[in-house]
Write a protein that holds these residues in place. Structure first.
Motif, PDB file in Angstrom:
ATOM      1  N   LEU A  65       0.822  -1.208   0.000  1.00 21.56           N
ATOM      2  CA  LEU A  65       0.000   0.000   0.000  1.00 21.56           C
ATOM      3  C   LEU A  65       0.858   1.260   0.000  1.00 21.56           C
ATOM      4  N   MET A  66       1.942   1.266   0.761  1.00 21.61           N
ATOM      5  CA  MET A  66       2.821   2.438   0.764  1.00 21.61           C
ATOM      6  C   MET A  66       3.444   2.662  -0.612  1.00 21.61           C
ATOM      7  N   ASN A  67       3.771   1.590  -1.311  1.00 18.85           N
ATOM      8  CA  ASN A  67       4.319   1.721  -2.660  1.00 18.85           C
ATOM      9  C   ASN A  67       3.294   2.355  -3.597  1.00 18.85           C
ATOM     10  N   LEU A  68       2.040   1.936  -3.491  1.00 20.90           N
ATOM     11  CA  LEU A  68       1.002   2.502  -4.350  1.00 20.90           C
ATOM     12  C   LEU A  68       0.776   3.979  -4.042  1.00 20.90           C
ATOM     13  N   ILE A  69       0.822   4.349  -2.770  1.00 18.36           N
ATOM     14  CA  ILE A  69       0.673   5.754  -2.393  1.00 18.36           C
ATOM     15  C   ILE A  69       1.876   6.558  -2.902  1.00 18.36           C
ATOM     16  N   ASN A  70       3.078   5.991  -2.797  1.00 16.97           N
ATOM     17  CA  ASN A  70       4.268   6.657  -3.324  1.00 16.97           C
ATOM     18  C   ASN A  70       4.159   6.904  -4.819  1.00 16.97           C
ATOM     19  N   ASN A  71       3.634   5.928  -5.550  1.00 16.00           N
ATOM     20  CA  ASN A  71       3.470   6.107  -6.997  1.00 16.00           C
ATOM     21  C   ASN A  71       2.567   7.298  -7.298  1.00 16.00           C
ATOM     22  N   ALA A  72       1.464   7.428  -6.551  1.00 14.16           N
ATOM     23  CA  ALA A  72       0.557   8.558  -6.756  1.00 14.16           C
ATOM     24  C   ALA A  72       1.254   9.868  -6.410  1.00 14.16           C
ATOM     25  N   ALA A  73       2.015   9.873  -5.315  1.00 10.71           N
ATOM     26  CA  ALA A  73       2.739  11.083  -4.905  1.00 10.71           C
ATOM     27  C   ALA A  73       3.814  11.456  -5.919  1.00 10.71           C
ATOM     28  N   ASP A  74       4.431  10.464  -6.542  1.00 16.49           N
ATOM     29  CA  ASP A  74       5.416  10.745  -7.590  1.00 16.49           C
ATOM     30  C   ASP A  74       4.743  11.385  -8.801  1.00 16.49           C
ATOM     31  N   ALA A  75       3.529  10.946  -9.121  1.00 17.53           N
ATOM     32  CA  ALA A  75       2.819  11.456 -10.297  1.00 17.53           C
ATOM     33  C   ALA A  75       2.286  12.868 -10.081  1.00 17.53           C
ATOM     34  N   SER A  76       1.800  13.160  -8.885  1.00 18.94           N
ATOM     35  CA  SER A  76       1.264  14.503  -8.605  1.00 18.94           C
ATOM     36  C   SER A  76       1.301  14.774  -7.101  1.00 18.94           C
ATOM     37  N   PRO A  77       2.437  15.215  -6.594  1.00 21.97           N
ATOM     38  CA  PRO A  77       2.604  15.377  -5.144  1.00 21.97           C
ATOM     39  C   PRO A  77       1.613  16.330  -4.486  1.00 21.97           C
ATOM     40  N   ASP A  78       1.050  17.249  -5.249  1.00 24.57           N
ATOM     41  CA  ASP A  78       0.123  18.214  -4.667  1.00 24.57           C
ATOM     42  C   ASP A  78      -1.331  17.771  -4.719  1.00 24.57           C
ATOM     43  N   GLN A  79      -1.605  16.647  -5.369  1.00 22.42           N
ATOM     44  CA  GLN A  79      -2.994  16.236  -5.525  1.00 22.42           C
ATOM     45  C   GLN A  79      -3.163  14.729  -5.353  1.00 22.42           C
ATOM     46  N   VAL A  80      -2.850  14.234  -4.173  1.00 19.25           N
ATOM     47  CA  VAL A  80      -3.042  12.820  -3.853  1.00 19.25           C
ATOM     48  C   VAL A  80      -4.277  12.705  -2.961  1.00 19.25           C
ATOM     49  N   GLU A  81      -5.156  11.792  -3.312  1.00 19.10           N
ATOM     50  CA  GLU A  81      -6.361  11.542  -2.533  1.00 19.10           C
ATOM     51  C   GLU A  81      -6.399  10.061  -2.170  1.00 19.10           C
ATOM     52  N   ILE A  82      -6.700   9.795  -0.917  1.00 16.73           N
ATOM     53  CA  ILE A  82      -6.796   8.415  -0.450  1.00 16.73           C
ATOM     54  C   ILE A  82      -8.152   8.259   0.228  1.00 16.73           C
ATOM     55  N   SER A  83      -8.933   7.325  -0.253  1.00 13.78           N
ATOM     56  CA  SER A  83     -10.216   7.060   0.404  1.00 13.78           C
ATOM     57  C   SER A  83     -10.284   5.578   0.726  1.00 13.78           C
ATOM     58  N   ALA A  84     -10.928   5.293   1.827  1.00 13.59           N
ATOM     59  CA  ALA A  84     -11.117   3.901   2.240  1.00 13.59           C
ATOM     60  C   ALA A  84     -12.532   3.749   2.757  1.00 13.59           C
ATOM     61  N   ARG A  85     -13.186   2.689   2.342  1.00  9.06           N
ATOM     62  CA  ARG A  85     -14.546   2.363   2.771  1.00  9.06           C
ATOM     63  C   ARG A  85     -14.580   0.870   3.074  1.00  9.06           C
ATOM     64  N   TRP A  86     -15.342   0.512   4.065  1.00  8.58           N
ATOM     65  CA  TRP A  86     -15.498  -0.898   4.370  1.00  8.58           C
ATOM     66  C   TRP A  86     -16.931  -1.204   4.716  1.00  8.58           C
ATOM     67  N   ARG A  92     -12.239  -1.412   0.752  1.00  6.10           N
ATOM     68  CA  ARG A  92     -11.865  -0.892  -0.560  1.00  6.10           C
ATOM     69  C   ARG A  92     -11.107   0.416  -0.366  1.00  6.10           C
ATOM     70  N   ILE A  93      -9.895   0.451  -0.907  1.00  7.14           N
ATOM     71  CA  ILE A  93      -9.023   1.617  -0.803  1.00  7.14           C
ATOM     72  C   ILE A  93      -8.799   2.154  -2.209  1.00  7.14           C
ATOM     73  N   GLU A  94      -8.977   3.454  -2.378  1.00  5.61           N
ATOM     74  CA  GLU A  94      -8.676   4.096  -3.652  1.00  5.61           C
ATOM     75  C   GLU A  94      -7.597   5.140  -3.431  1.00  5.61           C
ATOM     76  N   ILE A  95      -6.576   5.093  -4.272  1.00  5.64           N
ATOM     77  CA  ILE A  95      -5.464   6.036  -4.235  1.00  5.64           C
ATOM     78  C   ILE A  95      -5.489   6.761  -5.578  1.00  5.64           C
ATOM     79  N   ARG A  96      -5.766   8.065  -5.523  1.00  7.30           N
ATOM     80  CA  ARG A  96      -5.960   8.836  -6.750  1.00  7.30           C
ATOM     81  C   ARG A  96      -4.928   9.959  -6.855  1.00  7.30           C
ATOM     82  N   ASP A  97      -4.553  10.268  -8.095  1.00  5.54           N
ATOM     83  CA  ASP A  97      -3.649  11.382  -8.351  1.00  5.54           C
ATOM     84  C   ASP A  97      -4.162  12.161  -9.547  1.00  5.54           C
TER      85      ASP A  97
END
Length: 164
Positions: A65-86, A92-97
């Motif tokens: 999960l940290m790797n996936l968040i890092n990938n989003a931060a690499d793509a757009s460090p100012d616009q990373v969104e993380i949502s989690a619902r259960w 379900r976790i969504e990591i958006r950039d």
């Protein structure tokens, strides 16, 4: 070889998995990640039925999960969104950039060992491969797709055994 190594490592770590509620797990994970990337301030939304169900937390899932968040931060460090619902059955976790999104080539080869768009100075191209293997070993799935309006989204779905 990489598949075998990740499977062996996962089997050993699964024995050390601890049960923790989803909210607490995600908050701890994001706190750890923030120590690595303090300059990135993601927008975070974590919610679900209370009390939050338990999940099996282990180190390989943390790293995936940290790797996936890092990938989003690499793509757009100012616009990373993380949502989690259960719910009782799944997390379900969504990591958006808002980076350049996913090209057809990346979509076709995502999760393939040694494939990277970042160049050799930024890694070996096995992060997404290992993240996918770790999440699948936990019984989950990873979906990668373009967002409406630009950017990418990685959706991770994990089962919550014993909570249904």
């Amino acid at each position: 070889i990489l598949t075998r190594l990740t499977a062996d490592a996962g089997a050993a770590r699964a024995e050390q998995a601890t049960a923790i509620d989803c909210r607490q797990y995600l908050q701890q994970l994001l706190e750890q990640w923030q120590l690595l990337r303090p300059q990135v301030m993601p927008k975070v939304d974590i919610s679900g039925a209370e009390p939050a169900p338990k999940m099996a937390a282990e180190r390989t899932l943390d790293q995936a999960l940290m790797n996936l968040i890092n990938n989003a931060a690499d793509a757009s460090p100012d616009q990373v969104e993380i949502s989690a619902r259960w719910d009782a059955a799944q997390l379900r976790i969504e990591i958006r950039d808002r980076g350049p999104g996913i090209s057809d080539e990346v979509a076709a080869r995502a999760g393939e060992a040694f494939f990277t768009t970042k160049g050799p100075e930024h890694g070996l191209g096995i992060g997404l491969f290992l993240a996918n293997a770790s999440i699948e070993r936990a019984g989950g799935t990873v979906s990668l797709f373009n967002r409406e309006g630009g950017g990418a989204c990685v959706r991770v779905t994990l089962p919550l055994p014993g909570n249904s």
